[in-house]
Design a protein around this motif. Structure first.
Motif, PDB file in Angstrom:
ATOM      1  N   GLN A 115      -5.383  22.828  15.305  1.00 49.46           N
ATOM      2  CA  GLN A 115      -4.724  22.595  13.931  1.00 49.46           C
ATOM      3  C   GLN A 115      -4.175  20.926  13.844  1.00 49.46           C
ATOM      4  N   ILE A 116      -3.790  19.864  12.683  1.00 50.19           N
ATOM      5  CA  ILE A 116      -3.435  18.937  13.021  1.00 50.19           C
ATOM      6  C   ILE A 116      -2.062  19.150  11.899  1.00 50.19           C
ATOM      7  N   ASP A 167      12.702  14.280  -5.933  1.00 52.01           N
ATOM      8  CA  ASP A 167      11.447  15.199  -5.527  1.00 52.01           C
ATOM      9  C   ASP A 167      10.639  14.550  -6.208  1.00 52.01           C
ATOM     10  N   SER A 168      10.797  13.038  -6.853  1.00 52.21           N
ATOM     11  CA  SER A 168       9.056  12.327  -7.042  1.00 52.21           C
ATOM     12  C   SER A 168       9.117  11.938  -4.815  1.00 52.21           C
ATOM     13  N   ALA A 169      10.104  11.930  -4.683  1.00 46.85           N
ATOM     14  CA  ALA A 169       9.881  10.838  -3.277  1.00 46.85           C
ATOM     15  C   ALA A 169       9.783  12.521  -2.217  1.00 46.85           C
ATOM     16  N   ARG A 170       9.566  13.073  -2.282  1.00 47.23           N
ATOM     17  CA  ARG A 170       9.445  14.207  -1.998  1.00 47.23           C
ATOM     18  C   ARG A 170       7.450  14.752  -2.234  1.00 47.23           C
ATOM     19  N   LYS A 171       7.173  14.501  -3.607  1.00 47.40           N
ATOM     20  CA  LYS A 171       5.759  14.713  -3.719  1.00 47.40           C
ATOM     21  C   LYS A 171       4.963  13.575  -2.984  1.00 47.40           C
ATOM     22  N   ALA A 172       5.780  12.469  -3.099  1.00 42.15           N
ATOM     23  CA  ALA A 172       4.724  11.198  -2.761  1.00 42.15           C
ATOM     24  C   ALA A 172       4.388  12.103  -1.222  1.00 42.15           C
ATOM     25  N   ALA A 173       5.794  12.455  -0.497  1.00 37.13           N
ATOM     26  CA  ALA A 173       5.668  12.165   0.763  1.00 37.13           C
ATOM     27  C   ALA A 173       4.243  13.378   1.033  1.00 37.13           C
ATOM     28  N   VAL A 174       4.363  14.265   0.077  1.00 37.42           N
ATOM     29  CA  VAL A 174       3.145  15.336   0.619  1.00 37.42           C
ATOM     30  C   VAL A 174       2.035  14.608   0.110  1.00 37.42           C
ATOM     31  N   PHE A 175       1.647  14.163  -0.617  1.00 37.13           N
ATOM     32  CA  PHE A 175       0.332  13.462  -0.988  1.00 37.13           C
ATOM     33  C   PHE A 175      -0.414  12.460   0.062  1.00 37.13           C
ATOM     34  N   ASP A 176       0.695  12.121   0.954  1.00 32.88           N
ATOM     35  CA  ASP A 176       0.722  10.932   1.987  1.00 32.88           C
ATOM     36  C   ASP A 176      -0.184  11.680   3.308  1.00 32.88           C
ATOM     37  N   ALA A 177       0.793  12.636   3.455  1.00 32.88           N
ATOM     38  CA  ALA A 177       0.202  13.466   4.604  1.00 32.88           C
ATOM     39  C   ALA A 177      -0.761  13.903   4.207  1.00 32.88           C
ATOM     40  N   ARG A 178      -1.641  14.565   2.838  1.00 33.65           N
ATOM     41  CA  ARG A 178      -2.541  14.920   3.205  1.00 33.65           C
ATOM     42  C   ARG A 178      -3.237  13.964   2.653  1.00 33.65           C
ATOM     43  N   HIS A 179      -3.314  13.206   1.988  1.00 38.04           N
ATOM     44  CA  HIS A 179      -4.360  11.760   2.383  1.00 38.04           C
ATOM     45  C   HIS A 179      -5.234  11.010   4.309  1.00 38.04           C
ATOM     46  N   ARG A 180      -4.117  11.163   4.768  1.00 34.47           N
ATOM     47  CA  ARG A 180      -3.683  11.108   6.214  1.00 34.47           C
ATOM     48  C   ARG A 180      -4.794  11.633   6.515  1.00 34.47           C
ATOM     49  N   ALA A 181      -4.195  13.402   6.570  1.00 35.67           N
ATOM     50  CA  ALA A 181      -5.012  14.708   7.640  1.00 35.67           C
ATOM     51  C   ALA A 181      -7.264  14.529   6.756  1.00 35.67           C
ATOM     52  N   GLU A 182      -6.404  14.543   5.745  1.00 41.48           N
ATOM     53  CA  GLU A 182      -7.719  14.642   5.144  1.00 41.48           C
ATOM     54  C   GLU A 182      -9.041  12.913   5.920  1.00 41.48           C
ATOM     55  N   ILE A 183      -7.965  12.376   5.844  1.00 45.94           N
ATOM     56  CA  ILE A 183      -8.547  11.026   6.266  1.00 45.94           C
ATOM     57  C   ILE A 183      -9.454  11.544   8.217  1.00 45.94           C
ATOM     58  N   LEU A 184      -8.051  11.698   8.895  1.00 46.69           N
ATOM     59  CA  LEU A 184      -8.618  11.819   9.943  1.00 46.69           C
ATOM     60  C   LEU A 184      -9.068  13.564  10.558  1.00 46.69           C
ATOM     61  N   ALA A 185      -9.908  14.929   9.362  1.00 44.20           N
ATOM     62  CA  ALA A 185      -9.710  15.329   9.306  1.00 44.20           C
ATOM     63  C   ALA A 185     -11.990  15.026   9.688  1.00 44.20           C
ATOM     64  N   ILE A 186     -11.992  14.107   8.538  1.00 39.63           N
ATOM     65  CA  ILE A 186     -12.985  14.076   7.789  1.00 39.63           C
ATOM     66  C   ILE A 186     -14.194  13.170   9.308  1.00 39.63           C
ATOM     67  N   ALA A 187     -13.364  11.820   9.387  1.00 34.54           N
ATOM     68  CA  ALA A 187     -13.676  11.895  11.297  1.00 34.54           C
ATOM     69  C   ALA A 187     -14.176  11.741  12.094  1.00 34.54           C
ATOM     70  N   ALA A 188     -13.000  13.387  12.796  1.00 36.84           N
ATOM     71  CA  ALA A 188     -13.474  14.023  13.136  1.00 36.84           C
ATOM     72  C   ALA A 188     -14.477  15.546  13.387  1.00 36.84           C
ATOM     73  N   GLY A 189     -14.998  15.457  11.900  1.00 34.93           N
ATOM     74  CA  GLY A 189     -16.105  16.166  11.739  1.00 34.93           C
ATOM     75  C   GLY A 189     -15.681  17.688  11.544  1.00 34.93           C
TER      76      GLY A 189
END
Length: 229
Positions: free
Chosen positions: A27-28, A155-177
């Motif tokens: 998990q991440i 609500d706009s801040a919530r959406k931005a927070a979800v996008f931010d979390a997913r963006h960071r998670a994708e970067i780390l996942a790609i780096a980890a293969g």
């Protein structure tokens, strides 16, 4: 002997199965932050009347008379009755130190009545304050800018927070293969807590600047990680 072996095999499988099932999936967990800035559309002002007199009754009577003038002025300026609320009322003796060593004595009284005033027309905020001060408001304890309807901004801040979390998670996942799998958990820690951002313009006779406010949201998301095919 065969019966003995046939008994051992199911027992071994029964003990071995739970240990395999207890292995958690990879998990991440990432926390994303979203912040939205906007111009305020209302202000809450704390103002009031302070009076002094020789007697408590006179101090309160003078205060009431002066405050009625202030309230009348605010209502004439367009402030609705629902936007006026008494936020503080006090009556205190004024003590005098006697130089000859006698006990301190009361030398008059001070009455204080504070109002919390919501001004929904920011263009008229300066003029409204100027009028209230002109009619007897002699204490001003701060201005807080805000939004009359903060839900869409949050609500706009919530959406931005979800996008931010997913963006960071994708970067780390790609780096980890690995790749992101399904979302396992989402939790939120947010609230409407407007913060001033920067000054934009002055309003009317009393210099008052609205600037911008920001609303933030924090969202923590846990994804399952999938190994590459």
């Amino acid at each position: 002997m065969r019966a003995y072996n046939s008994l051992i095999l199911p027992l071994f499988m029964a003990f071995a199965a739970p240990s395999a099932a207890q292995t958690p999936p990879a998990q991440i967990t990432i926390t994303g932050i979203g912040e939205i800035a906007a111009a305020p559309d209302m202000a809450t002002v704390t103002l009031g009347v302070t009076t002094t007199a020789k007697t408590a009754r006179a101090a309160m009577a003078d205060n009431a008379s002066q405050l009625i003038e202030v309230l009348t002025t605010l209502k004439s300026a367009g402030v609705a009755p629902r936007d006026l609320q008494t936020s503080g009322l006090s009556l205190q003796p004024n003590w005098t130190n006697n130089p000859n060593g006698d006990a301190n004595s009361i030398d008059g009284y001070t009455a204080v009545n504070q109002l919390s005033v919501r001004v929904r027309d920011l263009a008229a905020l300066g003029a409204t304050l100027d009028a209230a001060i002109g009619e007897g408001a002699n204490t001003l304890n701060g201005i807080e800018f805000g939004m009359s309807a903060p839900a869409p901004l949050l609500d706009s801040a919530r959406k931005a927070a979800v996008f931010d979390a997913r963006h960071r998670a994708e970067i780390l996942a790609i780096a980890a293969g690995v790749t992101l799998g399904p979302v396992l958990l989402i939790s939120e820690a947010s609230g409407y807590d407007p913060q001033p951002k920067f000054v934009r313009a002055a309003m009317a006779s009393v210099p008052v600047e609205g600037g911008e406010i920001s609303v933030s949201a924090s969202v923590t998301i846990t994804w399952q990680l999938l190994a590459p095919n």
